[in-house]
Design a protein around this motif. Structure first.
Motif, PDB file in Angstrom:
ATOM      1  N   MET A   1      10.554  67.119  13.039  1.00 33.12           N
ATOM      2  CA  MET A   1      12.166  66.985  13.292  1.00 33.12           C
ATOM      3  C   MET A   1      12.622  68.306  12.719  1.00 33.12           C
ATOM      4  SD  MET A   1      15.136  64.329  11.874  1.00 33.12           S
ATOM      5  CE  MET A   1      14.604  63.151  12.937  1.00 33.12           C
ATOM      6  N   GLU A   2      13.580  68.987  13.539  1.00 31.29           N
ATOM      7  CA  GLU A   2      14.304  70.109  13.166  1.00 31.29           C
ATOM      8  C   GLU A   2      15.725  69.465  13.070  1.00 31.29           C
ATOM      9  OE1 GLU A   2      12.203  73.231  16.514  1.00 31.29           O
ATOM     10  OE2 GLU A   2      14.267  72.519  16.529  1.00 31.29           O
ATOM     11  N   LEU A   3      16.171  69.986  11.776  1.00 33.12           N
ATOM     12  CA  LEU A   3      17.676  69.587  11.319  1.00 33.12           C
ATOM     13  C   LEU A   3      18.543  71.038  11.022  1.00 33.12           C
ATOM     14  CD1 LEU A   3      16.828  66.932   8.531  1.00 33.12           C
ATOM     15  CD2 LEU A   3      17.839  66.736  10.728  1.00 33.12           C
ATOM     16  N   TYR A   4      19.601  71.064  11.694  1.00 28.62           N
ATOM     17  CA  TYR A   4      20.472  72.038  11.570  1.00 28.62           C
ATOM     18  C   TYR A   4      21.855  71.703  10.870  1.00 28.62           C
ATOM     19  CZ  TYR A   4      17.348  74.067  14.813  1.00 28.62           C
ATOM     20  OH  TYR A   4      16.118  74.235  15.493  1.00 28.62           O
ATOM     21  N   PHE A   5      22.037  72.315   9.578  1.00 28.47           N
ATOM     22  CA  PHE A   5      23.233  72.006   8.937  1.00 28.47           C
ATOM     23  C   PHE A   5      24.179  73.258   9.197  1.00 28.47           C
ATOM     24  CE2 PHE A   5      19.418  70.304   7.059  1.00 28.47           C
ATOM     25  CZ  PHE A   5      19.664  69.098   6.602  1.00 28.47           C
ATOM     26  N   LEU A   6      25.390  72.599   9.873  1.00 25.19           N
ATOM     27  CA  LEU A   6      26.319  73.636   9.938  1.00 25.19           C
ATOM     28  C   LEU A   6      27.815  73.303   9.269  1.00 25.19           C
ATOM     29  CD1 LEU A   6      27.669  75.825  11.854  1.00 25.19           C
ATOM     30  CD2 LEU A   6      28.060  73.925  13.648  1.00 25.19           C
ATOM     31  N   ARG A   7      28.269  74.322   8.406  1.00 24.97           N
ATOM     32  CA  ARG A   7      29.478  74.010   7.831  1.00 24.97           C
ATOM     33  C   ARG A   7      30.530  74.481   8.688  1.00 24.97           C
ATOM     34  NH1 ARG A   7      32.261  76.980   2.487  1.00 24.97           N
ATOM     35  NH2 ARG A   7      33.721  75.674   2.509  1.00 24.97           N
ATOM     36  N   HIS A   8      31.700  73.610   8.725  1.00 29.33           N
ATOM     37  CA  HIS A   8      32.621  73.855   9.487  1.00 29.33           C
ATOM     38  C   HIS A   8      33.340  75.161   9.367  1.00 29.33           C
ATOM     39  CE1 HIS A   8      35.916  73.759   6.522  1.00 29.33           C
ATOM     40  NE2 HIS A   8      35.382  72.705   6.137  1.00 29.33           N
ATOM     41  N   GLY A   9      34.078  75.628  10.308  1.00 32.04           N
ATOM     42  CA  GLY A   9      34.627  77.027  10.392  1.00 32.04           C
ATOM     43  C   GLY A   9      35.934  76.991   9.550  1.00 32.04           C
ATOM     44  N   ILE A  10      36.744  78.278   9.304  1.00 32.59           N
ATOM     45  CA  ILE A  10      37.624  78.469   8.654  1.00 32.59           C
ATOM     46  C   ILE A  10      38.787  77.674   9.176  1.00 32.59           C
ATOM     47  CG2 ILE A  10      39.549  80.264   7.903  1.00 32.59           C
ATOM     48  CD1 ILE A  10      37.452  82.424   8.172  1.00 32.59           C
ATOM     49  N   ALA A  11      39.516  76.738   8.218  1.00 35.34           N
ATOM     50  CA  ALA A  11      40.501  75.650   8.777  1.00 35.34           C
ATOM     51  C   ALA A  11      41.638  76.189   8.226  1.00 35.34           C
ATOM     52  CB  ALA A  11      39.844  74.373   8.167  1.00 35.34           C
ATOM     53  N   GLU A  12      42.954  75.512   8.735  1.00 34.28           N
ATOM     54  CA  GLU A  12      44.229  76.003   8.388  1.00 34.28           C
ATOM     55  C   GLU A  12      44.313  75.368   6.952  1.00 34.28           C
ATOM     56  OE1 GLU A  12      46.570  73.965  11.520  1.00 34.28           O
ATOM     57  OE2 GLU A  12      46.229  72.184  10.793  1.00 34.28           O
ATOM     58  N   ASP A  13      45.522  75.526   6.267  1.00 36.01           N
ATOM     59  CA  ASP A  13      45.669  74.922   5.002  1.00 36.01           C
ATOM     60  C   ASP A  13      46.399  73.647   5.452  1.00 36.01           C
ATOM     61  OD1 ASP A  13      45.005  77.366   3.664  1.00 36.01           O
ATOM     62  OD2 ASP A  13      46.896  78.147   3.614  1.00 36.01           O
ATOM     63  N   GLY A  14      46.326  72.888   4.281  1.00 35.21           N
ATOM     64  CA  GLY A  14      46.859  71.601   4.255  1.00 35.21           C
ATOM     65  C   GLY A  14      48.270  71.579   4.626  1.00 35.21           C
ATOM     66  N   HIS A  15      48.748  70.726   4.959  1.00 39.88           N
ATOM     67  CA  HIS A  15      50.301  70.644   5.244  1.00 39.88           C
ATOM     68  C   HIS A  15      50.892  69.274   4.540  1.00 39.88           C
ATOM     69  CE1 HIS A  15      50.288  73.533   8.228  1.00 39.88           C
ATOM     70  NE2 HIS A  15      49.315  72.985   9.034  1.00 39.88           N
ATOM     71  N   ALA A  16      51.996  69.373   3.887  1.00 40.06           N
ATOM     72  CA  ALA A  16      52.399  68.115   3.042  1.00 40.06           C
ATOM     73  C   ALA A  16      52.566  67.020   4.103  1.00 40.06           C
ATOM     74  CB  ALA A  16      53.819  68.458   2.207  1.00 40.06           C
ATOM     75  N   GLY A  17      52.157  66.004   3.644  1.00 44.72           N
ATOM     76  CA  GLY A  17      52.319  64.371   4.209  1.00 44.72           C
ATOM     77  C   GLY A  17      51.347  64.288   5.279  1.00 44.72           C
ATOM     78  N   HIS A  18      50.462  65.494   5.388  1.00 45.29           N
ATOM     79  CA  HIS A  18      49.222  65.164   6.505  1.00 45.29           C
ATOM     80  C   HIS A  18      48.003  64.821   5.423  1.00 45.29           C
ATOM     81  CE1 HIS A  18      51.842  66.190  10.107  1.00 45.29           C
ATOM     82  NE2 HIS A  18      52.238  66.990   9.080  1.00 45.29           N
ATOM     83  N   PRO A  19      46.984  64.103   6.093  1.00 44.97           N
ATOM     84  CA  PRO A  19      45.801  63.976   5.301  1.00 44.97           C
ATOM     85  C   PRO A  19      44.970  65.222   5.448  1.00 44.97           C
ATOM     86  CG  PRO A  19      45.800  62.722   7.458  1.00 44.97           C
ATOM     87  CD  PRO A  19      47.142  63.298   7.209  1.00 44.97           C
ATOM     88  N   ASP A  20      44.043  65.636   4.375  1.00 52.19           N
ATOM     89  CA  ASP A  20      42.867  66.656   4.587  1.00 52.19           C
ATOM     90  C   ASP A  20      42.398  66.434   5.911  1.00 52.19           C
ATOM     91  OD1 ASP A  20      41.356  68.782   3.538  1.00 52.19           O
ATOM     92  OD2 ASP A  20      39.892  67.385   3.158  1.00 52.19           O
ATOM     93  N   SER A  21      41.760  65.309   6.287  1.00 53.39           N
ATOM     94  CA  SER A  21      41.075  65.015   7.432  1.00 53.39           C
ATOM     95  C   SER A  21      41.857  65.652   8.722  1.00 53.39           C
ATOM     96  CB  SER A  21      40.991  63.500   7.609  1.00 53.39           C
ATOM     97  OG  SER A  21      42.026  62.756   7.873  1.00 53.39           O
ATOM     98  N   ALA A  22      42.886  65.896   8.743  1.00 50.38           N
ATOM     99  CA  ALA A  22      43.590  66.355   9.940  1.00 50.38           C
ATOM    100  C   ALA A  22      43.652  67.873  10.109  1.00 50.38           C
ATOM    101  CB  ALA A  22      45.317  65.822  10.055  1.00 50.38           C
ATOM    102  N   ARG A  23      43.141  68.624   9.040  1.00 50.41           N
ATOM    103  CA  ARG A  23      43.168  70.038   9.089  1.00 50.41           C
ATOM    104  C   ARG A  23      42.389  70.477  10.429  1.00 50.41           C
ATOM    105  NH1 ARG A  23      40.992  71.793   3.887  1.00 50.41           N
ATOM    106  NH2 ARG A  23      41.047  73.637   4.669  1.00 50.41           N
ATOM    107  N   LYS A  24      42.881  71.527  11.116  1.00 45.78           N
ATOM    108  CA  LYS A  24      42.182  72.138  12.123  1.00 45.78           C
ATOM    109  C   LYS A  24      41.626  73.349  11.990  1.00 45.78           C
ATOM    110  CE  LYS A  24      45.540  69.810  15.278  1.00 45.78           C
ATOM    111  NZ  LYS A  24      46.482  70.011  16.389  1.00 45.78           N
ATOM    112  N   LEU A  25      40.755  73.779  12.791  1.00 39.37           N
ATOM    113  CA  LEU A  25      40.289  75.135  12.608  1.00 39.37           C
ATOM    114  C   LEU A  25      41.257  76.028  13.242  1.00 39.37           C
ATOM    115  CD1 LEU A  25      36.613  74.916  14.290  1.00 39.37           C
ATOM    116  CD2 LEU A  25      37.213  75.048  11.796  1.00 39.37           C
TER     117      LEU A  25
END
Length: 159
Positions: A1-25
């Protein structure tokens, strides 16, 4: 089995009142991710399955990789790929897809570095996974613990 581990790209900074999970690239994050995926395609990457963290930035990263790699399947969201998930949980999830020959996992730090070390059966190994970096590890079997072989690593600077 081949496994490829890809870290997400550069994301926007967090915004007050918004969860970390909502940050976009950011646009730069999208471009670097696409560049890495194109280089991985030249190296022969053809995933049969893409697993991704449910966080927005990881899902966007997986979507970009899917497009560049001409992947036609569904993206599968798994909770074990969140930033502070455990390598053991990811290993259990990967084993559920033991019939897949090539799996790409899109996620976050600090988990991705820990996953690479875990899948190489070298828990004390320190791996620096830059944003948009991708690592290939091959597994010969799906034993109780992973014993992988490092094949390559791509970082955005290489593209």
């Amino acid at each position: 089995m081949e496994l490829y581990f890809l870290r997400h790209g550069i994301a926007e900074d967090g915004h007050a009142g918004h969860p970390d999970s909502a940050r976009k690239l950011t646009e730069e994050g999208k471009e670097k991710t696409a560049d890495v995926a194109r280089l991985a395609k030249k190296a022969g990457l053809r995933p049969t399955l893409i697993l991704t963290s449910p966080y927005v930035r990881a899902r966007q990263t997986a979507e970009i990789a899917a497009k560049e790699l001409e992947y036609e399947g569904q993206l599968v969201h798994i909770k074990s790929l969140v930033p502070h998930g455990s390598p053991e949980e990811v290993w259990r999830d990967v084993r559920d897809y033991s019939h897949e020959p090539s799996i790409l996992l899109a996620g976050h730090e600090p988990l991705m570095s820990r996953l690479v070390a875990h899948f190489l059966n070298a828990p004390s190994l320190h791996v620096e996974m830059k944003k948009s970096a991708m690592v290939r590890i091959d597994l010969e079997s799906l034993r109780a613990a992973p014993h992988g072989i490092l094949r390559w690593m791509i970082v955005p600077r290489m593209t």
